[in-house]
Scaffold this motif. Structure first.
Motif, PDB file in Angstrom:
ATOM      1  N   VAL A 146     -13.333   5.845 -40.530  1.00  0.00           N
ATOM      2  CA  VAL A 146     -14.519   5.430 -41.276  1.00  0.00           C
ATOM      3  C   VAL A 146     -14.739   6.331 -42.497  1.00  0.00           C
ATOM      4  O   VAL A 146     -15.069   5.855 -43.577  1.00  0.00           O
ATOM      5  N   ALA A 185     -23.749   0.823 -33.114  1.00  0.00           N
ATOM      6  CA  ALA A 185     -22.696   1.845 -33.145  1.00  0.00           C
ATOM      7  C   ALA A 185     -22.742   2.685 -31.871  1.00  0.00           C
ATOM      8  O   ALA A 185     -21.704   3.024 -31.293  1.00  0.00           O
ATOM      9  N   PHE A 194     -13.112   1.537 -38.171  1.00  0.00           N
ATOM     10  CA  PHE A 194     -13.244   1.681 -36.726  1.00  0.00           C
ATOM     11  C   PHE A 194     -12.007   1.130 -36.018  1.00  0.00           C
ATOM     12  O   PHE A 194     -11.415   1.789 -35.153  1.00  0.00           O
ATOM     13  N   LEU A 223      -9.239   3.207 -33.826  1.00  0.00           N
ATOM     14  CA  LEU A 223      -8.990   2.855 -32.429  1.00  0.00           C
ATOM     15  C   LEU A 223      -7.513   2.506 -32.219  1.00  0.00           C
ATOM     16  O   LEU A 223      -6.896   2.911 -31.231  1.00  0.00           O
ATOM     17  N   ILE A 236     -11.710   7.552 -35.046  1.00  0.00           N
ATOM     18  CA  ILE A 236     -12.648   6.573 -35.597  1.00  0.00           C
ATOM     19  C   ILE A 236     -13.445   7.202 -36.746  1.00  0.00           C
ATOM     20  O   ILE A 236     -13.623   6.597 -37.802  1.00  0.00           O
ATOM     21  N   LEU A 271     -20.637   5.662 -38.470  1.00  0.00           N
ATOM     22  CA  LEU A 271     -20.190   4.285 -38.267  1.00  0.00           C
ATOM     23  C   LEU A 271     -21.264   3.310 -38.748  1.00  0.00           C
ATOM     24  O   LEU A 271     -20.960   2.249 -39.293  1.00  0.00           O
ATOM     25  N   GLN A 306     -12.704   9.119 -30.624  1.00  0.00           N
ATOM     26  CA  GLN A 306     -13.864   9.367 -31.489  1.00  0.00           C
ATOM     27  C   GLN A 306     -13.442   9.991 -32.805  1.00  0.00           C
ATOM     28  O   GLN A 306     -13.873   9.571 -33.878  1.00  0.00           O
ATOM     29  N   ALA A 338     -20.487  10.598 -35.154  1.00  0.00           N
ATOM     30  CA  ALA A 338     -19.652   9.412 -35.309  1.00  0.00           C
ATOM     31  C   ALA A 338     -20.517   8.158 -35.346  1.00  0.00           C
ATOM     32  O   ALA A 338     -20.284   7.246 -36.143  1.00  0.00           O
ATOM     33  N   ARG A 357     -16.397  -0.464 -42.855  1.00  0.00           N
ATOM     34  CA  ARG A 357     -16.564   0.537 -41.807  1.00  0.00           C
ATOM     35  C   ARG A 357     -15.995   0.040 -40.488  1.00  0.00           C
ATOM     36  O   ARG A 357     -15.376   0.773 -39.743  1.00  0.00           O
ATOM     37  N   PHE A 358     -16.220  -1.245 -40.242  1.00  0.00           N
ATOM     38  CA  PHE A 358     -15.707  -1.815 -39.006  1.00  0.00           C
ATOM     39  C   PHE A 358     -14.178  -1.789 -39.025  1.00  0.00           C
ATOM     40  O   PHE A 358     -13.527  -1.505 -38.022  1.00  0.00           O
ATOM     41  N   LEU A 391     -21.145   0.784 -29.093  1.00  0.00           N
ATOM     42  CA  LEU A 391     -19.682   0.833 -29.186  1.00  0.00           C
ATOM     43  C   LEU A 391     -19.134   2.163 -28.683  1.00  0.00           C
ATOM     44  O   LEU A 391     -18.192   2.217 -27.881  1.00  0.00           O
ATOM     45  N   MET A 392     -19.737   3.256 -29.167  1.00  0.00           N
ATOM     46  CA  MET A 392     -19.264   4.577 -28.770  1.00  0.00           C
ATOM     47  C   MET A 392     -19.533   4.825 -27.289  1.00  0.00           C
ATOM     48  O   MET A 392     -18.717   5.445 -26.597  1.00  0.00           O
TER      49      MET A 392
END
Lengths: 290, 342
Positions: free
Chosen positions: B326, B289, B7, B11, B322, B278, B319, B274, B3-4, B292-293
């Protein structure tokens, strides 16, 4: 006589406001009958509305805007198909992401093209559509209902959504049917958007769809995933919208009805329609599954 | 981890898009970082975005666990925040420790009610929760703006906002987090958000109700045979989801601004989707998460000033990409399972 004039203007407004909904709900029908959930209609519509407004303004022709919307719709439909069919991404999540993407990319582009915060320059009156999208919307419904039930490829679409295994057994690629259906879905929904920016209004303005993509989807569900009943549902929602515009500023006795109450009318009608009279509405069996 | 990676991919693609606008992606990235974490003030703002995102992320996650897609956090939150503001404006005489509790309880009930409508319609009328929640979001926005502008407007301001709640309602004086980040809306509700995330984790994995909720989400048929009422679970899940979204009243009204301001939310409800995604709907993961968002959102807020072509709307693109990065992870898992089979 006054009553007649009112009725006439209300019906005309209903037909005009139904146009974007009809295109979008036919777009939804293509995708969902093939088995692919489509909550991205809102984003598809925004894309079409923007592409239509930009090209319509650039070429000073509504028809060029219409063609650009078709192209943009096919592209975004194909992108959606790539994610949900090939990459197996969750259909609802992807749909919402596409809506968000459209809401982000369009201001990004308007800033680059026009150095504005979201709107496009207005078209001249003679470059706008007068009534053409309205006729095309009805023609599209007729065309789809004939094609769906009377032709072989129409049947393929139905089978892709009901019994994909049967389609495989007869040697037709479910994948190809769904790809085509989702691309067509993008194109029709984009036309729905373009009929907003080239017909109902004369430019693109931010969020101009105002949830119509979701209403179109609701109309599709309310219409039991069938073209003509979905058309009827679109007309119902458009009538609520026309009534809403008409009712703004109306007084009951001494009380002015708050404009916000009037504005939420179409959304309330949508909920009541979905909750109340839908009866047994059966989704295509393979909808959302592989 | 996957998932990361999604992300990072999302991005990166978003940053590469800035090339179209003639910007240097690395430069944009540096602006995002500086604007999100550059100073105590910036970090405070980032945290003030994080808090509502935790609540909304939890709200969306509860839905997901029960097999429901809650797109309605935005509306549930709006109704709850207006309710908290209304209580604070209409009953100014309630004394301090009781007042914020009353307002919070009212907000929870309103948020829960707004969610329960969806659960009930889904359970008993078979309505599609995605469409119902979207429609309810529009209705909530309409009702809230009417209430704000017509019933309790702020008489001292031209802005579309409610009057200020009585100071008995604010926990400012006891707010350690707010003291740490002066002049920012960061406040103690961040602590509540983290506590609620932990509570939700306990609820989902350590209680019978939580188990039933997850059971219905993962296999409705088996749960039905095991005697779990799917309808009850759906209503419970949406009520809880609404209540969690309603907690935003803590950070918005009781913790910082003391009023409901139309447009205060940059679509927290949607960004919450999101966040939940995430974090794979894990309540503890949601804390990170959301951070981060929140950082991305705060970061994007300075793009308007620091670049000539990129606006804060760019955060939506980030967003969306991302989420797609994910969501498309299903692909890797699908590949792996295929390889294992063959």
């Amino acid at each position: 006589m006054d009553m007649m004039a009112l009725l006439l203007s209300l019906s005309l407004a209903t037909l005009r406001l139904a146009t974007p909904l009809i295109f979008a709900s036919m777009g939804g029908l293509m995708s969902e009958r093939s088995g692919i959930v489509n909550v991205a209609l809102e984003g598809f519509m925004l894309t079409g509305a923007f592409a239509g407004a930009v090209a319509g303004q650039y070429f000073a022709s509504a028809w060029m805007g219409w063609a650009a919307a078709l192209f943009a719709g096919l592209v975004i439909g194909a992108l959606y198909a790539l994610f949900v069919i090939e990459l197996k991404a969750d259909q609802i999540v992807t749909g919402m992401a596409f809506n968000l993407l459209a809401m982000g990319v369009i201001p990004f582009l308007t800033k680059i093209f026009y150095n504005s915060t979201g709107s496009t320059p207005a078209l001249l009156v003679e470059d706008r559509f007068a009534f053409e999208p309205l006729l095309m919307a009805f023609a599209l419904v007729a065309l789809i209902s004939f094609w769906l039930y009377k032709t072989r490829s129409g049947l393929w679409l139905l089978f892709a959504g009901e019994h994909p295994e049967a389609l495989v057994a007869s040697g037709v690629s479910v994948r190809k049917v769904r790809w085509s259906a989702v691309c067509a879905s993008g194109a029709f929904a984009a036309w729905g958007g373009a009929s907003l920016s080239l017909f109902l209004a004369s430019s693109y303005s931010p969020m101009m769809t105002g949830g119509r993509g979701f209403m179109a989807l609701a109309a599709l569900i309310f219409g039991k995933w069938k073209p003509v009943p979905a058309l009827a549902a679109c007309l119902l929602f458009a009538f609520a919208d026309a009534l809403q515009i008409r009712l703004q500023g109306v007084r009951i006795g001494d009380m002015e009805v708050p404009v916000q109450f009037v504005q939420i009318l179409p959304y309330v009608v949508t909920i009541v329609a979905l909750a109340g009279f839908i009866g047994k509405s059966r989704a295509p069996k393979a909808l959302g599954r592989e | 981890m996957k998932r990361f990676l999604g992300f990072i991919i999302g991005l990166t693609v978003a940053l590469l898009l800035t090339l179209i606008a003639g910007e240097n992606p690395l430069n944009i990235f540096m602006i995002l970082m500086r604007s999100a974490f550059g100073s105590v003030y910036d970090l405070g703002l980032t945290l003030s975005y994080t808090t509502p995102l935790i609540f909304c992320g939890l709200s969306v996650a509860i839905g997901f666990h029960a097999g429901l897609f809650n797109i309605g956090a935005e509306g549930q939150m709006t109704m709850a925040v207006v309710t908290a503001a209304a209580v604070g404006v209409l009953f100014p005489q309630i004394p301090f420790p009781v007042a914020p509790l009353v307002a919070f309880a009212a907000a929870l009930m309103m948020g829960g009610f707004w969610g329960a409508i969806v659960g009930w319609l889904r359970a008993y009328r078979g309505s599609h929760e995605v469409i119902i929640t979207i429609m309810l979001n529009f209705i909530a926005a309409g009702l809230a703006s009417w209430f704000t502008l017509k019933i309790i407007p702020n008489p001292h301001s031209q802005n579309p906002e409610t009057a200020l709640v009585s100071s008995n309602y604010m926990f400012k004086d006891y707010d350690l987090i707010a003291r740490f980040f002066p002049d920012t809306p960061a406040n103690a509700s961040l602590g509540f958000a983290i506590a609620f995330a932990i509570l939700l984790w306990i609820f989902l994995w350590k209680t019978t109700w939580g188990f039933q909720l997850r059971a219905v989400g993962s296999n409705p048929e088996a749960s039905h045979r095991a005697g779990i009422s799917e309808k009850k679970v759906q209503i419970l899940a949406m009520t809880l989801a609404g209540a969690f979204a309603g907690c935003v009243a803590l950070s918005e009204v009781l913790g910082s601004s003391g009023q409901y301001r139309i447009g205060f939310s940059p679509d927290y409800g949607f960004i919450g989707i999101a966040v939940a995604l995430l974090a794979n709907n894990n309540p503890i993961g949601i804390i990170f998460a959301a951070f981060l968002m929140g950082a991305l959102h705060k970061g994007a807020s300075d793009l308007d000033l620091e670049t000539s072509t990129i606006t804060r709307d760019f955060s939506r693109i980030i967003q969306a990409l991302i989420i797609l990065g994910v969501a498309a992870q299903g692909y890797w898992e699908w590949m792996k399972s295929k390889r294992r089979k063959s």
